[in-house]
Design an enzyme around this catalytic site. Structure first.
Site, short mmCIF file in Angstrom:
data_model
loop_
_atom_site.label_atom_id
_atom_site.label_comp_id
_atom_site.label_asym_id
_atom_site.label_seq_id
_atom_site.Cartn_x
_atom_site.Cartn_y
_atom_site.Cartn_z
N LYS A 174 42.50 32.28 11.68
CA LYS A 174 42.11 33.09 12.84
C LYS A 174 41.04 32.33 13.61
O LYS A 174 40.11 31.79 13.01
CB LYS A 174 41.58 34.45 12.39
CG LYS A 174 41.16 35.34 13.58
CD LYS A 174 40.80 36.75 13.15
CE LYS A 174 39.43 36.83 12.55
NZ LYS A 174 38.97 38.21 12.33
N ARG A 229 40.96 45.45 9.78
CA ARG A 229 40.59 44.93 8.45
C ARG A 229 39.10 45.12 8.20
O ARG A 229 38.65 45.25 7.07
CB ARG A 229 41.08 43.51 8.24
CG ARG A 229 40.58 42.38 9.14
CD ARG A 229 39.13 42.05 8.96
NE ARG A 229 38.80 40.68 9.19
CZ ARG A 229 37.59 40.25 9.51
NH1 ARG A 229 36.59 41.11 9.73
NH2 ARG A 229 37.35 38.97 9.64
N GLN A 285 34.35 48.41 16.72
CA GLN A 285 34.44 48.50 15.25
C GLN A 285 34.21 49.93 14.77
O GLN A 285 34.69 50.32 13.70
CB GLN A 285 33.45 47.55 14.57
CG GLN A 285 33.50 46.10 15.03
CD GLN A 285 34.89 45.51 15.07
OE1 GLN A 285 35.71 45.73 14.16
NE2 GLN A 285 35.21 44.76 16.12
N ASP A 343 24.13 55.34 19.47
CA ASP A 343 24.26 54.06 20.18
C ASP A 343 23.16 54.03 21.24
O ASP A 343 22.80 55.07 21.80
CB ASP A 343 25.65 53.97 20.85
CG ASP A 343 25.98 52.55 21.31
OD1 ASP A 343 26.94 51.96 20.76
OD2 ASP A 343 25.30 52.04 22.23
N GLY A 378 27.42 44.66 11.28
CA GLY A 378 27.13 43.96 12.54
C GLY A 378 26.62 42.54 12.37
O GLY A 378 26.95 41.67 13.17
N ALA A 379 25.83 42.29 11.34
CA ALA A 379 25.26 40.95 11.16
C ALA A 379 26.31 40.03 10.56
O ALA A 379 26.59 40.09 9.36
CB ALA A 379 24.02 41.02 10.28
N LYS A 439 21.44 37.25 13.11
CA LYS A 439 21.69 38.69 13.30
C LYS A 439 21.12 39.46 12.11
O LYS A 439 21.21 39.01 10.96
CB LYS A 439 23.19 38.96 13.43
CG LYS A 439 23.80 38.56 14.77
CD LYS A 439 25.27 38.90 14.75
CE LYS A 439 25.90 38.91 16.11
NZ LYS A 439 27.34 39.27 16.03
N SER A 483 28.86 42.89 4.91
CA SER A 483 30.18 42.41 5.34
C SER A 483 30.02 41.34 6.41
O SER A 483 29.43 41.59 7.46
CB SER A 483 30.96 43.60 5.92
OG SER A 483 32.02 43.16 6.73
#
Ligand SMILES: NC(=O)c1ccc[n+]([C@@H]2O[C@H](COP(=O)([O-])OP(=O)(O)OC[C@H]3O[C@@H](n4cnc5c(N)ncnc54)[C@H](O)[C@@H]3O)[C@@H](O)[C@H]2O)c1
Length: 322
Positions: A65, A108, A136, A157, A215-216, A221, A288
Site C-alpha cells: 500500500k 482495517r 476514521q 472534535d 491518531g499518532a 505525533k 495502533s
C-alpha cells in the site's frame, strides 16, 4: 487474467466490517505465528504531509500500500488519508490488481481497534468515546457497536461541524456531542486526531478504561499524556513501528517511556502467547500505527469478491497475462 482495477466506489460495495474484523484478526495471528512477512513501513516526509510504503505478505497473498496522510486535506475537499494498493500473485509476482486503499485503510483501522478492544476492554463496556470525528471515527463506530453493548457514543472534535456530520451519519446509534473531558470518561476511548500535543490527561481516565490510540502514526505525533502510558498496560501493533512513529514515539525519544514497558504485541495476545485484560481496574492502551498485514488481508478478500462478482475494469499491464 489481466490486472484488475477497482476504484473507491467499487471497493466500498465490497467492504463488510464483520468480514474485515475476521480477516484482520486472522492476519495478526498468522503474523505472530510466523506465517507473514512485513518490514516496517517506510516514510517519505514532505512539508504538507507524509507518504508511507507498506509491503506485506500473508499465506497466498502479497502486495504493497502506498498511502498519503495530509491533515489539511479536508479543507481542500480531499480525505486526510488516501491509499493505493498493488496486489500481486506471491508465486510469480504478477500484478493481480490495483485498487483504491482509502476505505480499506479506514475499515482495517476500525477493525484492528475493535479487535484490541475485544481482548483489552472490559466486556461490560457501555460507553464509547470518539475524539476526532473525521474519516476514521466512522469505522471505529461501525466496528465497535456490534461487538459491545454500547449505550452511548460520546463525540468530541475541535471542529463542531465534524461532530455534527458524524452524529448525522449514524442516526441509528446513540451518538452525543460531549466535552473532551466527558468523552475521555467513556469505557472505551478512541483517539483519532493528528495532534502533536498530548491532550488526553491521565487525571480524566478512570480505572478500567481501554484506550485505542490511533491518531499518532508518524514521528512527532502524540495524543496521550506520557504519565498515562506509565500507569497503563500498553499493547502495540508492531513494536518496530510504534517506537518510532506510534503513540509511544515521543515519550520514547524523550526517555519518558521505554519500549521495555510495552506489555505485548496485539498478535501475541490473539495467538494466546500473552493474556489480554485480567484486571477489571487496569487501564489498557492499544498503540495502533497501522500495519501492512491488515491491508493485505483485506485486499485479498476484496480481490476474491471482485473476481466472483465480475464487475471490474482490467488493464494489460505487462503484455501477456499468465
Ligand atoms: N493507526 C492507524 O492505523 C491509522 C490509520 C488511519 C489514520 N490514522 C491517523 O488517524 C488520524 C485521523 O485520521 P482521519 O483520516 O480520521 O483524519 P480526518 O482529518 O478525517 O479527521 C481528524 C479529525 O480530528 C479533529 N481534530 C484535530 N485535532 C484535534 C484535537 N486536538 N482534538 C479533537 N479533535 C481534533 C479534526 O477536526 C478532524 O475532524 C490521523 O493522524 C491519521 O494519520 C491512523
Amino acid at each position: 487474467m489481466p490486472t484488475i482495477i477497482l476504484n473507491q466506489k467499487a471497493i466500498l460495495k465490497l467492504l463488510d466490517m464483520a468480514e474485515v474484523i475476521g480477516v484482520v484478526e486472522a492476519a495478526f495471528k498468522d503474523w505472530a505465528e510466523g506465517r507473514g512477512t512485513m518490514p516496517p513501513k517506510a516514510y517519505l516526509l514532505l512539508e504538507k504531509g507524509d507518504f508511507r510504503a507498506m509491503p506485506a505478505s500473508l499465506p497466498g497473498a502479497a502486495g504493497v500500500k502506498w498511502v498519503a496522510v495530509h491533515p489539511q486535506n479536508p479543507g481542500r475537499g480531499l480525505p486526510t488519508v488516501m491509499g493505493t494498493i498493488i496486489y500481486n500473485d506471491p508465486q510469480n509476482g504478477y500484478p493481480l490488481a490495483i485498487m483504491d486503499g482509502t476505505d480499506i485503510t479506514a475499515y482495517r483501522t476500525g477493525a484492528a481497534a475493535a479487535i484490541a478492544s475485544k481482548y483489552l476492554a472490559r466486556p461490560d463496556a457501555r460507553t464509547l468515546g470518539i475524539i476526532g470525528a473525521g474519516r476514521q471515527a466512522h469505522t471505529q463506530i461501525q466496528a465497535h457497536l456490534p461487538l459491545f453493548n454500547i449505550k452511548q457514543v460520546k463525540v468530541f472534535d475541535t471542529h463542531k461541524e465534524a461532530t455534527v456530520r458524524l452524529i448525522k451519519a449514524f442516526p441509528e446509534y446513540p451518538l452525543r456531542e460531549s466535552t473532551l473531558e466527558e468523552t475521555a470518561a467513556a469505557d472505551i476511548v478512541c483517539t483519532l486526531t493528528p495532534s502533536r500535543e498530548p491532550y488526553l490527561k491521565k487525571e480524566w481516565i478512570a480505572p478500567g478504561t481501554h484506550i485505542n490510540a490511533i491518531g499518532a502514526d508518524a514521528e512527532g505525533k502524540e495524543e496521550l499524556e506520557p504519565a498515562l502510558l506509565k500507569r497503563a498496560m500498553v499493547v502495540v501493533d508492531d513494536i518496530r513501528q510504534a517506537s518510532v512513529a506510534g503513540e509511544i514515539n515521543v515519550p520514547v525519544a524523550k526517555k519518558l517511556f521505554s519500549v521495555d514497558e510495552v506489555y505485548a504485541n496485539l498478535g501475541e495476545i490473539i495467538a494466546g502467547k500473552k493474556r489480554g485484560r485480567t484486571d477489571p481496574k487496569a487501564i489498557t492502551i492499544f498503540d495502533s500505527t497501522g500495519v501492512a498485514i491488515e491491508d493485505i488481508a483485506v485486499t485479498k478478500i476484496i480481490y476474491e469478491k471482485a473476481l466472483k462478482n465480475g464487475n471490474f475494469m482490467t488493464i494489460n499491464m505487462i503484455g501477456t497475462a499468465p
